[in-house]
Scaffold this motif. Structure first.
Motif, PDB file in Angstrom:
ATOM      1  N   ARG A 188       0.791  -1.228   0.000  1.00 46.71           N
ATOM      2  CA  ARG A 188       0.000   0.000   0.000  1.00 46.71           C
ATOM      3  C   ARG A 188       0.830   1.289   0.000  1.00 46.71           C
ATOM      4  O   ARG A 188       0.388   2.320  -0.483  1.00 46.71           O
ATOM      5  N   GLU A 189       2.067   1.218   0.489  1.00 41.42           N
ATOM      6  CA  GLU A 189       2.854   2.455   0.534  1.00 41.42           C
ATOM      7  C   GLU A 189       3.123   2.994  -0.870  1.00 41.42           C
ATOM      8  O   GLU A 189       3.383   4.182  -1.043  1.00 41.42           O
ATOM      9  N   ALA A 190       3.048   2.117  -1.900  1.00 40.15           N
ATOM     10  CA  ALA A 190       3.277   2.580  -3.271  1.00 40.15           C
ATOM     11  C   ALA A 190       2.269   3.667  -3.638  1.00 40.15           C
ATOM     12  O   ALA A 190       2.562   4.543  -4.456  1.00 40.15           O
TER      13      ALA A 190
ATOM     14  N   ASN B 214       1.396   6.081  -1.875  1.00 40.30           N
ATOM     15  CA  ASN B 214       1.893   7.374  -1.390  1.00 40.30           C
ATOM     16  C   ASN B 214       2.601   8.159  -2.493  1.00 40.30           C
ATOM     17  O   ASN B 214       2.570   9.385  -2.500  1.00 40.30           O
TER      18      ASN B 214
ATOM     19  N   ALA C 209       7.431  -1.493  -2.145  1.00 41.31           N
ATOM     20  CA  ALA C 209       6.517  -0.363  -2.342  1.00 41.31           C
ATOM     21  C   ALA C 209       7.145   0.919  -1.806  1.00 41.31           C
ATOM     22  O   ALA C 209       7.030   1.985  -2.415  1.00 41.31           O
ATOM     23  N   GLY C 210       7.818   0.810  -0.672  1.00 41.42           N
ATOM     24  CA  GLY C 210       8.472   1.976  -0.085  1.00 41.42           C
ATOM     25  C   GLY C 210       9.602   2.494  -0.968  1.00 41.42           C
ATOM     26  O   GLY C 210       9.756   3.699  -1.143  1.00 41.42           O
TER      27      GLY C 210
ATOM     28  N   PHE D 129       9.823   2.168  -4.186  1.00 41.72           N
ATOM     29  CA  PHE D 129       9.174   2.814  -5.335  1.00 41.72           C
ATOM     30  C   PHE D 129       8.812   4.263  -5.000  1.00 41.72           C
ATOM     31  O   PHE D 129       9.124   5.198  -5.744  1.00 41.72           O
ATOM     32  N   THR D 130       8.183   4.449  -3.835  1.00 39.84           N
ATOM     33  CA  THR D 130       7.772   5.792  -3.419  1.00 39.84           C
ATOM     34  C   THR D 130       8.987   6.704  -3.215  1.00 39.84           C
ATOM     35  O   THR D 130       8.989   7.850  -3.660  1.00 39.84           O
TER      36      THR D 130
END
Lengths: 270, 269
Positions: A180-182, A184, B30-31, B33-34
């Motif tokens: 889910r952080e993607a 952001n 995911a982190g 990527f962000t």
């Protein structure tokens, strides 16, 4: 699916209950509101520091960038107020508690939006408003009905664009809950992108985050119109009026993505 | 307790800290990527300054890009977005369990934090730094001495950061709501550490305020060591300042924690 006509009334009733609960703890409410107000100024400090070093950024002056920042900041604060707690919903998917939402007689998104409401996020909106007031005090805007309408429509349009991006990207949780952080990168990232002139970004970043995810329509195009500024990118003038239309389209797309996500949802086993 | 046994406790805590984060590889992806998307944006924004001037302080365009990708990597290592484990344990009463353990909670937290930081360094910091090097040709530390100094500086930065985080977590002994204190702490940390924008870009009066705080020791100092903006006596001075801030904040944490536990009441039964 129940009666949709009672949704606004139900929304007000549920959110009012949340607000009453939060106001029971005045001191912590005040401190957290003040905290979110300060958080909303962090990026503005960066802008102030940038303009202490250079007179222009990508041919935009300090008050002009403040206008972008103000529109984007105010709209994002409203988005955050309405659906910032969407960030917590992946937990429902992980625990399998999303099942509960599916058996209740209202839409899943509606239930999540009324499931929490943090009034302290108003602090952020205050920050956006202050910067917006500063921008207009420094800019000599030739106000006419057209500019007033573009500005007044820009805020709800920008809010809808931010909301759509947030809803569509948080859906990643239906497929990979830990991922889910993607989202952001697009929700908070979109706000970050929108507070600077998009002509300073690399071409691909701009195509992806400003046009495909239509963040350029949050502040850049409306601001060009309000300032009667030539577009450094040389894009057609009619784009400056498209924000409300783009926002409506974005909401439809986000709703579709959410529906696909819900259909893909598989409860936690065991 | 014999030294070897005591050190093995530290190591065990560090391993636990590492493992806790290693359990979620998709979350890490995911982190990353962000962090990379934000790196692209920050890089574009700060490069736009150098369309108008050659350099700002020790930073030219290339050093600024290195700064961007390095900070995107290091922000998780020094826990830029906060840490409230201790405050939550105080609120829930779990802190009682920590108090009967054979290792002081501050020492346990520091050991676990080095484990956490090791994971974040390997998994969260290396990818954005590599993106910078491969795509944007950002630079590496100029010499083996600079590499060594960077390692020392980063090690100290983690201790300074934990000392500061521990202090605002200890607030939970006095108030049922630690979140307000944490939010304020995060705002100050992200601006004055040099994470939002390099301190060299600050106007002199603001840079002077920043330099009087422990925050540059958390981000700006290791970054300046990496890009070679600090060398010789200024490097030694910066490392000594980091060491002093680490000692001061950990000492303050220790003292506040002792006072806090004296007024602690655990509910339940």
């Amino acid at each position: 699916m129940g009666d949709v006509r009672d949704l606004p009334e139900l929304y007000v009733r549920l959110v009012a209950a949340r607000i009453r609960a939060q106001l029971q703890y005045r001191a912590s409410f005040a401190m957290e509101t003040f905290g979110t107000l300060l958080v909303s100024f962090i990026d503005f400090v960066a802008i102030l520091v940038i303009f202490a070093n250079v007179p222009q950024l990508g041919s935009w002056s300090m008050p002009e960038v403040a206008l972008l920042y103000g529109i984007s900041g105010l709209a994002f604060a409203i988005t955050d107020l309405i659906l910032g707690h969407l960030d917590d919903f992946p937990r429902l998917v992980r625990d399998g508690n999303f099942d509960l939402l599916l058996v209740r007689p209202r839409g899943t998104l509606f239930q999540i939006l009324t499931g929490d409401f943090q009034l302290r996020r108003l602090g952020k909106a205050t920050g956006g408003l202050i910067v917006l007031a500063y921008a207009f005090s420094q800019l000599n805007v030739a106000w006419d009905p057209g500019r007033v309408i573009v500005l007044v429509l820009a805020i709800p349009a920008a809010t809808a664009i931010f909301a759509s991006v947030w809803i569509a990207t948080i859906c990643v949780a239906f497929w990979a809950v830990e991922g889910r952080e993607a989202s952001n990168a697009f929700s908070y990232g979109g706000q970050f992108l929108a507070q600077f002139p998009i002509n300073i970004y690399d071409t691909w970043l701009r195509r992806f985050l400003a046009y495909l995810f239509p963040v350029a329509f949050v502040a850049y195009f409306p601001a060009l119109y309000i300032l009667a500024k030539p577009d450094p990118l040389g894009l057609p003038d009619w784009l400056r009026f498209m924000s409300p239309l783009v926002a409506a389209l974005a909401l439809v797309v986000a709703g579709r993505v959410w529906a696909i996500g819900v259909r893909h949802y598989q409860s936690a086993g065991g | 307790m014999p030294l070897a046994e005591s050190l093995s406790l530290d190591l065990a805590m560090a391993r636990v800290g590492f493992g806790r984060y290693a359990a979620y590889p998709i979350a890490s992806a995911a982190g990353i990527f962000t962090n990379v998307v934000f790196g692209l944006m920050r890089g574009s924004i700060l490069l736009a300054l150098f369309a108008q001037r050659e350099r700002i302080g020790a930073y030219d365009a290339s050093a600024t890009l290195t700064y961007v990708w390095l900070t995107q990597g290091l922000l998780n290592v020094v826990a830029m977005w906060g840490w409230q484990d201790l405050a939550i344990r105080v609120r829930t009463g779990d802190i009682a369990t920590d108090l009967i353990r054979p290792i002081h909670p501050l020492r346990a937290a520091l050991a676990a934090d080095y484990g956490r930081a090791a994971y974040q360094l390997l998994v969260r910091a290396v990818p954005p730094i590599l993106v910078g090097i491969v795509i944007f040709r950002t630079s590496l530390p100029p010499s083996p001495v600079a590499w060594l100094a960077f390692a020392v500086s980063l090690t100290l930065a983690i201790a300074v950061s934990l000392g500061f985080r521990f202090v605002y977590n200890v607030a939970a002994f006095w108030t049922t709501d630690h979140r307000g204190a944490m939010i304020l702490a995060l705002v100050v940390m992200s601006v004055f550490s040099g994470f939002t924008i390099p301190i060299q870009f600050f106007p002199p009066w603001l840079a002077a305020i920043a330099s009087a705080t422990p925050f540059p020791s958390m981000i700006q100092t290791p970054v300046d060591v990496w890009i070679g903006a600090l060398s010789g006596s200024s490097l030694v001075g910066a490392l000594v300042a980091q060491l002093a801030w680490a000692a001061a904040l950990l000492g303050l944490s220790y003292g506040l924690f002792a006072r806090g536990t004296r007024r602690l009441v655990i509910q339940g039964g």
